[in-house]
Enzyme design. Structure first.
Site, PDB file in Angstrom:
ATOM      1  N   GLU A  98      -2.445  -8.893   3.257  1.00 36.67           N
ATOM      2  CA  GLU A  98      -2.756  -9.351   4.618  1.00 36.67           C
ATOM      3  C   GLU A  98      -4.247  -9.295   4.918  1.00 36.67           C
ATOM      4  O   GLU A  98      -4.705  -9.856   5.912  1.00 36.67           O
ATOM      5  CB  GLU A  98      -1.967  -8.523   5.642  1.00 36.67           C
ATOM      6  CG  GLU A  98      -2.486  -7.125   5.886  1.00 36.67           C
ATOM      7  CD  GLU A  98      -2.074  -6.088   4.857  1.00 36.67           C
ATOM      8  OE1 GLU A  98      -2.323  -4.894   5.097  1.00 36.67           O
ATOM      9  OE2 GLU A  98      -1.507  -6.456   3.806  1.00 36.67           O
ATOM     10  N   CYS A 157       0.834  -1.205   0.000  1.00 40.04           N
ATOM     11  CA  CYS A 157       0.000   0.000   0.000  1.00 40.04           C
ATOM     12  C   CYS A 157       0.871   1.258   0.000  1.00 40.04           C
ATOM     13  O   CYS A 157       1.575   1.513  -0.973  1.00 40.04           O
ATOM     14  CB  CYS A 157      -1.000  -0.026   1.157  1.00 40.04           C
ATOM     15  SG  CYS A 157      -2.310   1.232   0.990  1.00 40.04           S
ATOM     16  N   HIS A 159      -3.773  -4.868  -0.246  1.00 43.68           N
ATOM     17  CA  HIS A 159      -3.386  -5.406   1.058  1.00 43.68           C
ATOM     18  C   HIS A 159      -3.461  -6.926   1.040  1.00 43.68           C
ATOM     19  O   HIS A 159      -4.537  -7.492   1.263  1.00 43.68           O
ATOM     20  CB  HIS A 159      -4.314  -4.858   2.144  1.00 43.68           C
ATOM     21  CG  HIS A 159      -4.106  -3.415   2.439  1.00 43.68           C
ATOM     22  ND1 HIS A 159      -3.137  -2.968   3.302  1.00 43.68           N
ATOM     23  CD2 HIS A 159      -4.731  -2.318   1.968  1.00 43.68           C
ATOM     24  CE1 HIS A 159      -3.185  -1.642   3.373  1.00 43.68           C
ATOM     25  NE2 HIS A 159      -4.134  -1.222   2.557  1.00 43.68           N
TER      26      HIS A 159
END
Length: 196
Positions: free
Chosen positions: A180, A76, A178
């Site tokens: 994650e 990001c 993202h």
């Protein structure tokens, strides 16, 4: 050993959780020697570019990150800070990628900025951080700025134009989305990076 860069940008906790799910051993640090010795470095973040770069320069982490020789993954704002310049705060970045970060401009009222939610990623190079098996898959985004397509682009997403979803230059890899927060496909991408 995996090192996650500690600086004044949010979302490190989500990266920690994702690494724990993978069973990876890691440390969150801003220590120069620890970062320099790491086998993999993750440079995550959510925040404002000018404030983040001010902190990186004040702590010397800008120099440290540029000097890393192990594989590095920017996430990001981590991808955006690796670029030459950002329109967000009109700030110079790390200059790893020869590209400038631009604000997303909605072409019509139905396009909302920030770009928030799931969107597809299309590979433009097999050598970037996105494994070829994830071409066309969905990843999670939250951002108002993006990197236009350039010679470092490894994958693209189209929303308010076409821009770099993933980038690569030498040992530096980066993604605008993202991983994650992107479920199983995000875990696959992180596993792929850790296995480089």
């Amino acid at each position: 050993m995996i090192a996650v860069v500690r600086y004044n940008a949010g979302n490190v906790f989500s990266v920690e959780c994702a690494l724990r799910r993978l069973g990876a051993e890691f440390v969150v640090t801003d220590n120069e020697s620890v970062l320099a010795k790491a086998d993999r470095v993750i440079f995550p973040g959510v925040g404002e570019a000018a404030a983040a770069m001010h902190h990186l320069r004040a702590t010397g982490l800008d120099r440290v990150i540029r000097s890393l020789t192990a594989p590095v993954l920017g996430i990001c704002i981590g991808q955006q800070l690796m670029c030459r310049h950002s329109e967000e705060g009109d700030v110079d970045g790390l200059g790893i990628f020869d590209a400038n970060v631009k604000r997303l401009i909605p072409p019509s009222p139905e396009f909302k900025v920030p770009h928030t939610g799931w969107d597809t990623v299309a590979l433009t190079s097999p050598d970037g951080p996105v494994p070829t098996g994830l071409d066309g898959h969905y990843f999670y985004y939250v951002h108002s700025y993006a990197v236009p397509v350039c010679r470092h682009t490894a994958a693209v997403t189209e929303y308010c134009g076409t821009w770099s979803a993933a980038m690569r230059h030498d040992n530096f890899h980066a993604v605008q989305f993202h991983p994650e927060k992107s479920g199983a496909d995000g875990s696959t991408l992180l596993s792929h990076f850790l296995a480089l």
